[in-house]
Design an enzyme around this catalytic site. Structure first.
Site, PDB file in Angstrom:
ATOM      1  N   ASP A  24     -43.339  29.304 -74.311  1.00 29.07           N
ATOM      2  CA  ASP A  24     -42.450  29.633 -73.190  1.00 29.07           C
ATOM      3  C   ASP A  24     -42.388  31.141 -73.002  1.00 29.07           C
ATOM      4  O   ASP A  24     -42.144  31.626 -71.911  1.00 29.07           O
ATOM      5  CB  ASP A  24     -41.009  29.172 -73.506  1.00 29.07           C
ATOM      6  CG  ASP A  24     -40.737  27.784 -72.959  1.00 29.07           C
ATOM      7  OD1 ASP A  24     -41.551  27.318 -72.161  1.00 29.07           O
ATOM      8  OD2 ASP A  24     -39.725  27.183 -73.353  1.00 29.07           O
ATOM      9  N   MET A  52     -59.465  27.601 -56.410  1.00 29.93           N
ATOM     10  CA  MET A  52     -58.748  28.285 -57.487  1.00 29.93           C
ATOM     11  C   MET A  52     -58.064  29.563 -57.005  1.00 29.93           C
ATOM     12  O   MET A  52     -56.919  29.829 -57.366  1.00 29.93           O
ATOM     13  CB  MET A  52     -59.710  28.595 -58.642  1.00 29.93           C
ATOM     14  CG  MET A  52     -60.301  27.360 -59.267  1.00 29.93           C
ATOM     15  SD  MET A  52     -59.063  26.147 -59.793  1.00 29.93           S
ATOM     16  CE  MET A  52     -58.398  26.940 -61.237  1.00 29.93           C
ATOM     17  N   ASP A  85     -62.850  37.330 -49.440  1.00 32.48           N
ATOM     18  CA  ASP A  85     -63.810  36.223 -49.334  1.00 32.48           C
ATOM     19  C   ASP A  85     -64.607  36.449 -48.052  1.00 32.48           C
ATOM     20  O   ASP A  85     -64.375  37.441 -47.330  1.00 32.48           O
ATOM     21  CB  ASP A  85     -63.067  34.859 -49.299  1.00 32.48           C
ATOM     22  CG  ASP A  85     -63.953  33.708 -49.777  1.00 32.48           C
ATOM     23  OD1 ASP A  85     -65.106  33.615 -49.325  1.00 32.48           O
ATOM     24  OD2 ASP A  85     -63.483  32.894 -50.597  1.00 32.48           O
ATOM     25  N   GLU A 137     -69.295  29.295 -58.962  1.00 32.49           N
ATOM     26  CA  GLU A 137     -69.728  29.255 -60.366  1.00 32.49           C
ATOM     27  C   GLU A 137     -71.244  29.437 -60.427  1.00 32.49           C
ATOM     28  O   GLU A 137     -72.005  28.487 -60.671  1.00 32.49           O
ATOM     29  CB  GLU A 137     -69.283  27.909 -60.974  1.00 32.49           C
ATOM     30  CG  GLU A 137     -69.494  27.776 -62.461  1.00 32.49           C
ATOM     31  CD  GLU A 137     -68.513  28.597 -63.289  1.00 32.49           C
ATOM     32  OE1 GLU A 137     -67.915  29.547 -62.763  1.00 32.49           O
ATOM     33  OE2 GLU A 137     -68.369  28.288 -64.474  1.00 32.49           O
ATOM     34  N   SER A 153     -65.369  28.606 -65.453  1.00 30.12           N
ATOM     35  CA  SER A 153     -65.104  27.524 -66.398  1.00 30.12           C
ATOM     36  C   SER A 153     -66.276  27.298 -67.339  1.00 30.12           C
ATOM     37  O   SER A 153     -66.119  26.652 -68.359  1.00 30.12           O
ATOM     38  CB  SER A 153     -64.733  26.232 -65.672  1.00 30.12           C
ATOM     39  OG  SER A 153     -65.462  26.082 -64.511  1.00 30.12           O
ATOM     40  N   HIS A 197     -58.610  31.532 -67.496  1.00 34.81           N
ATOM     41  CA  HIS A 197     -59.089  30.234 -67.018  1.00 34.81           C
ATOM     42  C   HIS A 197     -57.912  29.338 -66.662  1.00 34.81           C
ATOM     43  O   HIS A 197     -57.198  28.841 -67.536  1.00 34.81           O
ATOM     44  CB  HIS A 197     -59.964  29.576 -68.099  1.00 34.81           C
ATOM     45  CG  HIS A 197     -60.559  28.283 -67.664  1.00 34.81           C
ATOM     46  ND1 HIS A 197     -60.480  27.126 -68.406  1.00 34.81           N
ATOM     47  CD2 HIS A 197     -61.250  27.960 -66.548  1.00 34.81           C
ATOM     48  CE1 HIS A 197     -61.097  26.150 -67.764  1.00 34.81           C
ATOM     49  NE2 HIS A 197     -61.572  26.628 -66.638  1.00 34.81           N
ATOM     50  N   ASN A 204     -61.654  22.290 -72.332  1.00 36.39           N
ATOM     51  CA  ASN A 204     -62.805  21.498 -71.914  1.00 36.39           C
ATOM     52  C   ASN A 204     -63.700  21.133 -73.093  1.00 36.39           C
ATOM     53  O   ASN A 204     -64.337  20.077 -73.089  1.00 36.39           O
ATOM     54  CB  ASN A 204     -63.602  22.217 -70.820  1.00 36.39           C
ATOM     55  CG  ASN A 204     -62.838  22.171 -69.498  1.00 36.39           C
ATOM     56  OD1 ASN A 204     -61.965  21.319 -69.307  1.00 36.39           O
ATOM     57  ND2 ASN A 204     -63.134  23.085 -68.596  1.00 36.39           N
TER      58      ASN A 204
HETATM   59  P1  NAI Z   1     -64.631  27.171 -54.409  1.00 38.34           P
HETATM   60  O1  NAI Z   1     -66.016  26.831 -54.026  1.00 38.34           O
HETATM   61  O2  NAI Z   1     -63.515  26.321 -53.955  1.00 38.34           O
HETATM   62  O3  NAI Z   1     -64.303  28.652 -53.966  1.00 38.34           O
HETATM   63  C1  NAI Z   1     -65.147  29.728 -54.220  1.00 38.34           C
HETATM   64  C2  NAI Z   1     -64.905  30.763 -53.151  1.00 38.34           C
HETATM   65  O4  NAI Z   1     -65.617  31.936 -53.501  1.00 38.34           O
HETATM   66  C3  NAI Z   1     -65.407  30.347 -51.773  1.00 38.34           C
HETATM   67  O5  NAI Z   1     -64.363  30.445 -50.836  1.00 38.34           O
HETATM   68  C4  NAI Z   1     -66.512  31.345 -51.474  1.00 38.34           C
HETATM   69  O6  NAI Z   1     -66.618  31.658 -50.113  1.00 38.34           O
HETATM   70  C5  NAI Z   1     -66.066  32.526 -52.299  1.00 38.34           C
HETATM   71  N1  NAI Z   1     -67.110  33.480 -52.560  1.00 38.34           N
HETATM   72  C6  NAI Z   1     -68.406  33.289 -52.822  1.00 38.34           C
HETATM   73  N2  NAI Z   1     -69.035  34.469 -52.978  1.00 38.34           N
HETATM   74  C7  NAI Z   1     -68.117  35.439 -52.826  1.00 38.34           C
HETATM   75  C8  NAI Z   1     -68.146  36.838 -52.858  1.00 38.34           C
HETATM   76  N3  NAI Z   1     -69.263  37.501 -53.096  1.00 38.34           N
HETATM   77  N4  NAI Z   1     -67.000  37.517 -52.647  1.00 38.34           N
HETATM   78  C9  NAI Z   1     -65.850  36.868 -52.403  1.00 38.34           C
HETATM   79  N5  NAI Z   1     -65.768  35.513 -52.337  1.00 38.34           N
HETATM   80  C10 NAI Z   1     -66.876  34.807 -52.553  1.00 38.34           C
HETATM   81  O7  NAI Z   1     -64.648  27.275 -55.994  1.00 38.34           O
HETATM   82  P2  NAI Z   1     -63.434  27.084 -57.019  1.00 38.34           P
HETATM   83  O8  NAI Z   1     -63.332  25.680 -57.375  1.00 38.34           O
HETATM   84  O9  NAI Z   1     -62.255  27.800 -56.521  1.00 38.34           O
HETATM   85  O10 NAI Z   1     -64.009  27.824 -58.307  1.00 38.34           O
HETATM   86  C11 NAI Z   1     -63.996  29.218 -58.427  1.00 38.34           C
HETATM   87  C12 NAI Z   1     -64.172  29.574 -59.871  1.00 38.34           C
HETATM   88  O11 NAI Z   1     -63.156  28.971 -60.632  1.00 38.34           O
HETATM   89  C13 NAI Z   1     -65.480  29.105 -60.484  1.00 38.34           C
HETATM   90  O12 NAI Z   1     -65.925  30.066 -61.392  1.00 38.34           O
HETATM   91  C14 NAI Z   1     -65.083  27.818 -61.192  1.00 38.34           C
HETATM   92  O13 NAI Z   1     -65.915  27.507 -62.276  1.00 38.34           O
HETATM   93  C15 NAI Z   1     -63.703  28.167 -61.671  1.00 38.34           C
HETATM   94  N6  NAI Z   1     -62.801  27.052 -61.935  1.00 38.34           N
HETATM   95  C16 NAI Z   1     -62.722  25.994 -61.077  1.00 38.34           C
HETATM   96  C17 NAI Z   1     -61.850  24.946 -61.341  1.00 38.34           C
HETATM   97  C18 NAI Z   1     -61.694  23.819 -60.397  1.00 38.34           C
HETATM   98  O14 NAI Z   1     -61.082  22.804 -60.775  1.00 38.34           O
HETATM   99  N7  NAI Z   1     -62.184  23.901 -59.196  1.00 38.34           N
HETATM  100  C19 NAI Z   1     -61.016  24.953 -62.572  1.00 38.34           C
HETATM  101  C20 NAI Z   1     -61.118  26.150 -63.338  1.00 38.34           C
HETATM  102  C21 NAI Z   1     -62.010  27.136 -63.034  1.00 38.34           C
END
Ligand code: NAI
Length: 667
Positions: A294, A320, A340, A398, A425, A446, A496
């Site tokens: 907490d 995220m 973004d 990712e 991740s 994370h 994980n």
């Molecule tokens: P997402 O695909 O929903 O979002 C990624 C965003 O990054 C997109 O909006 C994309 O346009 C943007 N992007 C790409 N290149 C870019 C750049 N050069 N500059 C700025 N923005 C850019 O992906 P998500 O799910 O949000 O994942 C993001 C990260 O979080 C990854 O590394 C993933 O492994 C990690 N993660 C994801 C989880 C999940 O449940 N989705 C859980 C924990 C971690």
């Protein structure tokens, strides 16, 4: 004036005795051994004090009346006879208090919980002062035990059937609510003088016992009410009979049919059964884990002064990025800038606003949505806004190539002391550290999805991450009200990695001819919120497939299922399940069947837990985590591992698995 050693002091005010108590060794008053012993001596003297017209009990602590049992003592209870004896001491103490020949009044300010309220219930009456910290209740059921110091007998006799819900839900009521339910007889306003009011009230009761209008409760419907309560509990536990609440209902039900004296005996016997159960030990363990996590400050280096965070930058406005932004906006005053591609900005903003509006509807925001949104800047450029950030969290695709590009550009822009954290991740932090200019200020944060609902964050220390950066990330976690754990860089980090066998073993069970229903059922019955096959379906079957592929494993069934265009019902309209939640029969031929092995639910649970614990053990051996608590906290708040089992490592200790596997326990 008679003095009672360290804890209780008896003074006289006219014809009234005032007992002030303060367990000075503890932050809160609890029933330590010393407190119990001294109370015995005090009551003996009160029994002899024939000159008194009444006694008031008031805490000497500014913010706390009494927090109840000392959980360390409860945790130590192992033997039924000793436990019964220890509970007997409480019962005798409260019975003697109740039998004093003059009225006794508990004057409550601050927490009055569990064994503290049971003490107050043994008094003739209770008065309470309204304040933010005054909370009154019996929270034991939330720890897997139940009120065993008379609470299941005295509270129903005082307020009737309403006591059942209060006890089962472990509700903690503010003073005014406790007054309207009848637990408290007199309410003192926030500015009132509690002791003065208590003196006036006790004098009144002493002069005219009819001041207190107590009625005999009608328990003629107790069997039906208890049955309903049992059903309610089973709904919440998804059919699992957790000893604490189930035995609480039994104590209330049986106790309501007999005298108080007999009811207390019933309660004592059932309490011994509850407190010695593994679930109670698990529940108490969770309390300790919660207390520690907490306050992330407890995990920071002693004397550490966090770097002020006046602006946060977020890279990536996807799933995220949006979630992290929601938590920063609602929990802090910090401005946020998110970068973004242009087409991602409006959808991101709309999403964040929608979730904030939902949270506002549930009264979970401290400021209007517009104010929170006013702190969010969106951009598609690496410009001045990002340059000002003290901390940047990266949540882009990712893909190591994208991450490389992002880190190289970011490193040129940000301030020298800016901290950069990746939300990756699966990409090793150590592989990305080469792309940032100051790897000592680069670490992992994370989060879990959906971020605003999941409490956990894993703070990751890469090979070059400084301890100061870890501490600053812990501070950030605290600011946005997350529950952090700390670990070193490792595939899957902690959660994980430990969760991995949940999927792998389940696919193995599936390919050995066990049904999806039986596999998922085995784990929801264990207490996990979602079975492994349904979880894969909900998250996206292609994700599990790709994770395994990334590890060089081509999983047969997943290859067939994904190859058939089934990414999961939510993602592609097709997966393991149909819209109504039942198994899709057309997926069954895609299961790559191997040698048949029918496995019972218990066996499945044991096999998965065994693998989880082996991984947990390896994480400890390799120094990825320094403490088994990191694993248990991670699994409970990151995956919904059933809290009453205390986490996989604690549960393995409790059921003897740790001993069997490693010849020792983790705790
Ligand atoms: P997402 O695909 O929903 O979002 C990624 C965003 O990054 C997109 O909006 C994309 O346009 C943007 N992007 C790409 N290149 C870019 C750049 N050069 N500059 C700025 N923005 C850019 O992906 P998500 O799910 O949000 O994942 C993001 C990260 O979080 C990854 O590394 C993933 O492994 C990690 N993660 C994801 C989880 C999940 O449940 N989705 C859980 C924990 C971690």
């Amino acid at each position: 004036m008679t003095s009672y050693g360290k804890i209780y002091k008896l003074t006289k005010e006219g014809e009234l005795g005032i007992v002030t108590f303060d367990v000075s060794a503890e932050g809160m008053n609890t029933w330590t051994r010393e407190a119990i012993d001294e109370a015995g001596g005090l009551i003996e003297d009160l029994e002899k004090a024939s000159d008194l017209k009444g006694v008031i009990f008031i805490s000497g602590k500014p913010e706390n009346f009494h927090a109840g049992a000392n959980l360390n003592l409860l945790d130590e209870m192992k033997d039924p006879e000793d436990t019964a004896k220890a509970m007997g001491v409480f019962h005798t103490m409260f019975n003697r208090l109740e039998a004093l020949p003059y009225p006794t009044v508990a004057a409550i300010h601050g927490h009055c919980l569990g064994g503290g309220l049971e003490f107050a219930l043994a008094c003739t009456a209770r008065i309470a002062k309204e304040s933010k910290t005054t909370l009154i209740g019996l929270p034991e059921c939330s720890l897997g035990i139940f009120p065993g110091g008379g609470g299941t007998q005295r509270l129903p006799r005082l307020i009737g059937y309403g006591a059942i819900e209060l006890i089962l839900k472990g509700k903690m009521l503010p003073a005014a609510k406790a007054h309207s339910t009848g637990i408290v007889d007199l309410l003192v306003g926030p500015e009132g003088d509690l002791l003065k009011e208590a003196i006036r009230f006790t004098e009144k009761i002493a002069a005219d016992p009819n001041t207190l209008q107590r009625k005999d409760q009608d328990f003629s419907q107790i069997d039906a009410v208890a049955d309903m309560a049992r059903q309610e509990v089973l709904k919440v536990t998804r059919g699992r009979e957790i000893p604490g609440p189930m035995l609480a209902i039994k104590a209330i039900q049986e106790g309501a049919k007999v005298t108080l004296e007999e009811g207390l005996k019933i309660e004592k016997n059932l309490f011994v059964e509850a407190v010695l159960s593994n679930q109670a030990k698990g529940g108490i363990h969770i309390f300790f884990l919660k207390t520690m996590s907490d306050k992330p400050k407890n995990m920071m280096t002693k004397g550490f002064e966090p770097k002020p965070i006046n602006k946060v930058g977020i890279l990536g406005f996807g799933t995220m990025g949006r979630g992290i932004i929601i938590d920063i906006l609602r929990n802090t005053q910090i401005p946020v800038v998110v970068k973004d591609v242009p087409q991602a900005l409006e959808p991101g903003k709309t999403f964040v606003k929608k979730i904030l509006e939902k949270l506002a509807e549930k009264k979970k925001l401290k400021a209007p949505v517009e104010d929170l949104m006013g702190r969010l800047t969106v951009t598609s450029e690496y410009g001045q806004e990002l340059k000002e950030a003290d901390l940047v969290v990266e949540a882009v695709f990712e893909d190591i190539k994208v991450k490389k590009e992002v880190y190289e550009e970011l490193s040129q822009l940000v301030k020298e002391d800016c901290i950069i954290a990746s939300n990756t991740s699966s990409i090793p932090l150590n592989a990305m550290a080469q792309y940032v200019s100051r790897p000592e200020r680069f670490g992992g944060a994370h989060f879990f999805s959906p971020v605003w609902l999941m409490q956990l964050v894993e703070v990751i220390q890469g090979a070059e991450t400084s301890r100061e950066t870890v501490d600053n990330l812990l501070n950030f976690a605290a600011l946005i009200r997350k529950r952090p754990i700390v670990c070193k860089d490792h595939p899957g980090f902690v959660v994980n990695a430990v969760l991995f066998p949940y999927f792998m073993k389940s696919l193995e069970f599936l390919e050995a001819g066990n049904t999806i229903e039986n596999i998922d059922g085995a784990f929801t019955r264990f207490g996990l919120p979602v079975g492994p096959i349904r979880l894969m379906d909900e998250v996206g079957i292609d994700i599990s497939y790709n994770v395994l592929k990334g590890k060089g494993m081509e999983q047969g069934t997943l290859k067939n299922v994904v190859g058939d265009g089934r990414m999961g019902f939510k993602k592609s309209g097709k997966g393991f399940f149909l819209e109504d939640g039942s198994v899709d029969p057309t997926v069954l031929p895609l299961i790559s069947l191997k040698e048949k092995r029918e496995i019972s639910a218990e066996q499945m649970q044991t096999e998965v837990l065994t693998e989880m614990v082996k991984i947990g053990h390896a994480l400890l051996e390799k120094g990825i985590v320094s403490d088994p608590r990191m694993i248990d906290i991670g699994m409970i708040w990151g995956t919904g591992f059933p809290a009453d089992r205390g986490g996989p490592m604690k549960w393995a200790d409790l059921i003897g698995l740790s001993d069997e596997l490693f010849g020792k326990t983790f705790y």
